[in-house]
Design an enzyme around this catalytic site. Structure first.
Site, PDB file in Angstrom:
ATOM      1  NE  ARG A  96      -1.361  -5.013  -2.276  1.00 11.78           N
ATOM      2  CZ  ARG A  96      -1.139  -4.728  -1.006  1.00 11.78           C
ATOM      3  NH1 ARG A  96      -0.050  -4.945  -0.319  1.00 11.78           N
ATOM      4  NH2 ARG A  96      -1.956  -3.782  -0.394  1.00 11.78           N
ATOM      5  CB  CYS A  97       4.430  -8.870  -7.284  1.00  8.95           C
ATOM      6  SG  CYS A  97       5.322 -10.077  -8.701  1.00  8.95           S
ATOM      7  CD  GLU A 117     -17.257  11.305  22.567  1.00  4.21           C
ATOM      8  OE1 GLU A 117     -16.946  12.510  22.836  1.00  4.21           O
ATOM      9  OE2 GLU A 117     -17.811  11.192  21.111  1.00  4.21           O
ATOM     10  CG  MET A 174      -7.305   2.381   5.817  1.00  6.54           C
ATOM     11  SD  MET A 174      -6.185   2.666   4.614  1.00  6.54           S
ATOM     12  CE  MET A 174      -7.448   2.423   3.195  1.00  6.54           C
ATOM     13  CB  THR A 194       2.921   0.659   6.435  1.00  4.66           C
ATOM     14  OG1 THR A 194       1.634   0.300   7.065  1.00  4.66           O
ATOM     15  CG2 THR A 194       3.711   0.440   7.794  1.00  4.66           C
ATOM     16  CB  ILE A 195      -1.148   4.688   6.716  1.00  6.94           C
ATOM     17  CG1 ILE A 195      -1.831   3.726   6.269  1.00  6.94           C
ATOM     18  CG2 ILE A 195      -0.581   5.653   5.290  1.00  6.94           C
ATOM     19  CD1 ILE A 195      -3.484   4.460   6.063  1.00  6.94           C
ATOM     20  NE  ARG A 198     -28.447  11.829  12.226  1.00  6.62           N
ATOM     21  CZ  ARG A 198     -28.875  12.411  11.134  1.00  6.62           C
ATOM     22  NH1 ARG A 198     -27.827  13.059  10.264  1.00  6.62           N
ATOM     23  NH2 ARG A 198     -30.135  12.217  10.387  1.00  6.62           N
ATOM     24  CB  ALA A 227      15.913  10.692   1.273  1.00  4.49           C
ATOM     25  N   GLY A 280       0.883  -1.069  -0.005  1.00  2.00           N
ATOM     26  CA  GLY A 280      -0.046  -0.007  -0.052  1.00  2.00           C
ATOM     27  C   GLY A 280       0.725   1.039  -0.095  1.00  2.00           C
ATOM     28  CE  LYS A 314     -24.888   7.347  33.126  1.00  2.00           C
ATOM     29  NZ  LYS A 314     -24.353   6.904  34.509  1.00  2.00           N
TER      30      LYS A 314
END
Length: 327
Positions: free
Chosen positions: A76-77, A192, A174, A130-131, A167, A26, A15, A216
């Site tokens: 992908r490979c 929360e 991810m 990777t994130i 709501r 760099a 990814g 609450k």
């Protein structure tokens, strides 16, 4: 200095993550600085099999540090997972006179690099791109900070409508096997709760959240959910709430690939640059089969075996902090 290294190849795999271009830049410029040739390999390990390789000069990596994604592309490979495919990749490296590789990617990419390096006695240094931030041996991975900031921006916008309509929003982020984005995102956005796979294996996070007086005194609530099969994802959690706690007005938002995109933050650009420089200098010094990690602000060389096999633990202090401030 390892004078046998005349040419270094660089590829990105798995990814994409913001900051990969800064790392490519760099690697290329550090190699050139040390009078070592550098070649860009397109589409990850697949490019080694199809020979999609280009010599890089300084101009190839100009004006890319601010760009998201990866100029080298990624894919992908399945062929590389076979012995025949890896042998073909090695033949390509020999043909192109590439003496060492820098592989930028996540757990799967570094696992493939390790297997290839062992089979062909080939020098490889990995960079954690990777994130998900789930690689052992590094406090943070390239792309995590940018993805985290994207999540916070999205949650801030969703909170506006959540408050207006009173709501309960479940926001999926991810992290199929790791809850680092969900946990840090929850703290940074004032959510929360965070429902993450590491804790779902130990206790029922949803029941605990409701039991301890959830909402609450709040006119809206936001919960971040890791996309993992263990948690059920945001849709799975929302369906359960509708059945067990029908008094809540529930909505779901799945951020998806929004989290991968965008210009990398200054933090990710600096991290990727430091790691890219270190990777090339490690190869020149004769190091191999290591990942460049960062621990307490210092760059470290982590053996592939440790980086891949060891599980990275969630910070219990972060969990405790979220628990306290969300009551």
């Amino acid at each position: 200095m390892n004078t046998s290294i005349k040419c270094i190849g660089v590829l990105t795999s798995g990814g994409d993550a913001p900051g990969m271009n800064a790392a490519i830049r760099a690697v290329a410029r550090t190699a050139i600085f040390h009078q070592v040739n550098v070649k860009g390999i397109y589409r990850g390990f697949k490019g080694l099999i199809t020979n999609e390789i280009e010599p890089f000069k300084t101009q190839n990596v100009s004006n890319i540090i601010q760009r998201g994604g990866t100029i080298l592309k990624t894919a992908r490979c399945d062929e590389f997972k076979t012995l025949e495919g890896r042998n073909q990749a090695y033949d390509t490296l020999c043909k192109e006179e590439i003496d060492a590789l820098v592989v930028i990617g996540g757990d799967g990419s570094l696992a493939g690099a390790r297997e290839f390096a062992q089979e062909h006695d080939f020098p490889i240094v990995g960079l954690p791109g990777t994130i998900d931030n789930d690689l052992y041996g590094t406090d943070v991975t390239i792309g995590f900070d940018t993805a985290l900031n994207t999540i916070v921006q999205c949650v801030d916008k969703i909170r506006d409508t959540a408050s207006s309509h009173e709501r309960l929003f479940f926001i999926e982020v991810m992290g199929r096997e790791a809850g680092f984005l969900a946990l840090s995102g929850a703290i940074a956005s004032g959510a929360e709760a965070a429902i993450i796979p590491e804790i779902s294996l130990q206790k029922d996070q949803l029941a605990e959240m409701i039991e301890f007086g959830f909402r609450k005194s709040k006119n809206s609530s936001i919960v971040l959910v890791a996309e993992s099969d263990v948690t059920g994802g945001a849709m799975g959690v929302a369906e359960r709430v509708k059945k067990e706690y029908p008094q809540f007005d529930v909505r779901v938002s799945i951020l998806g690939h929004l989290q991968r995109g965008g210009s990398p933050t200054a933090t990710d650009r600096i991290l990727a640059t430091r790691m890219g420089v270190s990777a090339v200098e490690a190869l020149i010094d004769g190091q191999r089969n290591v990942m460049i990690g960062i621990q307490n602000g210092e760059l470290e060389q982590i053996p592939f075996t440790k980086a891949i096999k060891n599980a990275k633990s969630i910070d219990s202090e972060l969990l405790n902090s979220l628990w306290i401030v969300s009551r």
